[in-house]
Scaffold this active site. Structure first.
Site, PDB file in Angstrom:
ATOM      1  N   ASP A  81      53.875  94.461  59.256  1.00  0.00           N
ATOM      2  CA  ASP A  81      53.708  95.715  60.002  1.00  0.00           C
ATOM      3  C   ASP A  81      54.176  96.926  59.194  1.00  0.00           C
ATOM      4  OD1 ASP A  81      53.070  97.312  62.105  1.00  0.00           O
ATOM      5  OD2 ASP A  81      54.725  96.688  63.385  1.00  0.00           O
ATOM      6  N   HIS A 125      46.812  99.802  53.978  1.00  0.00           N
ATOM      7  CA  HIS A 125      46.345  98.422  54.131  1.00  0.00           C
ATOM      8  C   HIS A 125      46.077  97.786  52.763  1.00  0.00           C
ATOM      9  CE1 HIS A 125      46.379  98.645  58.364  1.00  0.00           C
ATOM     10  NE2 HIS A 125      45.366  99.473  58.493  1.00  0.00           N
ATOM     11  N   LEU A 180      51.065  76.367  47.819  1.00  0.00           N
ATOM     12  CA  LEU A 180      51.375  76.908  49.146  1.00  0.00           C
ATOM     13  C   LEU A 180      50.168  76.857  50.087  1.00  0.00           C
ATOM     14  CD1 LEU A 180      53.586  78.881  50.592  1.00  0.00           C
ATOM     15  CD2 LEU A 180      51.997  80.660  49.907  1.00  0.00           C
TER      16      LEU A 180
HETATM   17  C1  FPP Z   1      50.027  96.447  60.637  1.00  0.00           C
HETATM   18  O1  FPP Z   1      50.267  97.729  60.117  1.00  0.00           O
HETATM   19  C2  FPP Z   1      49.123  95.735  59.803  1.00  0.00           C
HETATM   20  C3  FPP Z   1      47.868  95.317  60.144  1.00  0.00           C
HETATM   21  C4  FPP Z   1      47.280  95.571  61.479  1.00  0.00           C
HETATM   22  C5  FPP Z   1      47.017  94.610  59.207  1.00  0.00           C
HETATM   23  C6  FPP Z   1      47.692  93.730  58.197  1.00  0.00           C
HETATM   24  C7  FPP Z   1      46.807  93.570  57.040  1.00  0.00           C
HETATM   25  C8  FPP Z   1      47.184  93.569  55.733  1.00  0.00           C
HETATM   26  C9  FPP Z   1      48.589  93.598  55.313  1.00  0.00           C
HETATM   27  C10 FPP Z   1      46.229  93.514  54.618  1.00  0.00           C
HETATM   28  C11 FPP Z   1      44.993  92.742  54.821  1.00  0.00           C
HETATM   29  C12 FPP Z   1      45.149  91.297  54.681  1.00  0.00           C
HETATM   30  C13 FPP Z   1      44.282  90.508  54.014  1.00  0.00           C
HETATM   31  C14 FPP Z   1      44.391  89.026  54.124  1.00  0.00           C
HETATM   32  C15 FPP Z   1      43.251  91.043  53.127  1.00  0.00           C
HETATM   33  P1  FPP Z   1      49.882  98.986  60.995  1.00  0.00           P
HETATM   34  O2  FPP Z   1      48.536  99.442  60.564  1.00  0.00           O
HETATM   35  O3  FPP Z   1      49.976  98.645  62.443  1.00  0.00           O
HETATM   36  O4  FPP Z   1      50.973  99.993  60.553  1.00  0.00           O
HETATM   37  P2  FPP Z   1      51.653 101.110  61.483  1.00  0.00           P
HETATM   38  O5  FPP Z   1      52.328 100.375  62.612  1.00  0.00           O
HETATM   39  O6  FPP Z   1      52.625 101.765  60.559  1.00  0.00           O
HETATM   40  O7  FPP Z   1      50.564 102.029  61.931  1.00  0.00           O
END
Ligand code: FPP
Length: 236
Positions: A16, A33, A127
């Site tokens: 997150d 992202h 893994l």
């Molecule tokens: C939360 O941050 C994260 C997500 C909803 C997506 C997680 C995805 C990745 C880390 C990368 C993609 C993964 C792959 C496998 C290619 P948020 O957007 O909710 O952040 P915020 O809470 O600060 O807005």
């Protein structure tokens, strides 16, 4: 000290804070992202080196479809790129990659790539990386119960035979042991519908660090925290 350090065999992560990380840099969320996807590559390498056997990461929840179309597209394209890279390098990265969640709602090309990557990596010995995609813990349980009820209807099993292990065998995570440690970054302290069944006895580690800033030291901190816990599973 390091000889005595217990390495959790299965770590689950809620990655997150990508959006906030990008905002702090006056960049679009997609930038966060992208950095988040790079961090995932680092963390899976570190985890593998440490001897972690399973890593399960939350990449896209059943609720994430409610985000703006542009952001959903960014996340799906990142996934496409990620899978392409891992496929090209399957031998070298040695990961066993598997997706959990309801893949039926994803684009056809993504479903095909998921099937391919699962097939190509299934005999690797490193893994086990499970990527939760269009995943929701309640949705997973509902889908499992539907399949189970269907088997009862078709006389493949009796309702009276149903017990925990059997229900588990209908979950997306079948054959994967439950996580021993859950890590959530960015200061939020909730489960957000993640692995509701599987986290029943898991230790929870929360850190304020935003996911793109998560580093090896942070991973070690989580593991030290895990080592301080006295896991009794309801016993004495
Ligand atoms: C939360 O941050 C994260 C997500 C909803 C997506 C997680 C995805 C990745 C880390 C990368 C993609 C993964 C792959 C496998 C290619 P948020 O957007 O909710 O952040 P915020 O809470 O600060 O807005």
């Amino acid at each position: 000290m390091s000889e005595e350090l217990k390495i959790p065999s299965h770590i689950a992560i809620i990655m997150d804070g990508n959006g906030r990380w990008a905002k702090k840099r006056f960049q679009p969320r997609a930038f966060g992202h992208k950095a988040g996807a790079e961090r995932l590559e680092d963390v899976s390498r570190w985890a593998d080196e440490l001897g972690v056997k399973y890593l399960t990461v939350y990449a896209f929840s059943t609720e994430n479809w409610n985000r703006p179309f542009e952001e959903v597209t960014t996340l799906m394209n990142l996934l496409r790129m990620y899978m392409k890279k891992k496929l090209a390098d399957a031998k070298k990265n040695n990961l066993v990659i598997r997706m959990i969640g309801d893949r039926s709602k994803l684009d056809k090309d993504i479903i095909l790539k998921i099937e391919e990557i699962e097939e190509v990596t299934k005999f690797n010995t490193g893994l086990h990386l499970q990527i939760a995609l269009n995943y929701g813990g309640r949705d997973e349980i509902v889908r499992a119960v539907k399949k189970l009820a269907n088997d009862v209807e078709n006389n493949k099993l009796k309702a009276t035979d149903v017990e925990e292990k059997m229900l588990e065998s209908y979950l997306d995570t079948k054959e994967i042991p439950d996580p021993e440690l859950l890590i959530r970054t960015s200061g939020e302290m909730r489960l957000s519908n993640y692995l509701l069944w599987q986290l029943a006895y898991t230790e929870f580690y929360f850190t304020d660090v935003l996911w793109p800033d998560f580093n090896k030291e942070e991973l070690m901190n989580a593991i030290y925290f895990f080592n301080k816990r006295d896991r009794r599973f309801g016993g004495l």
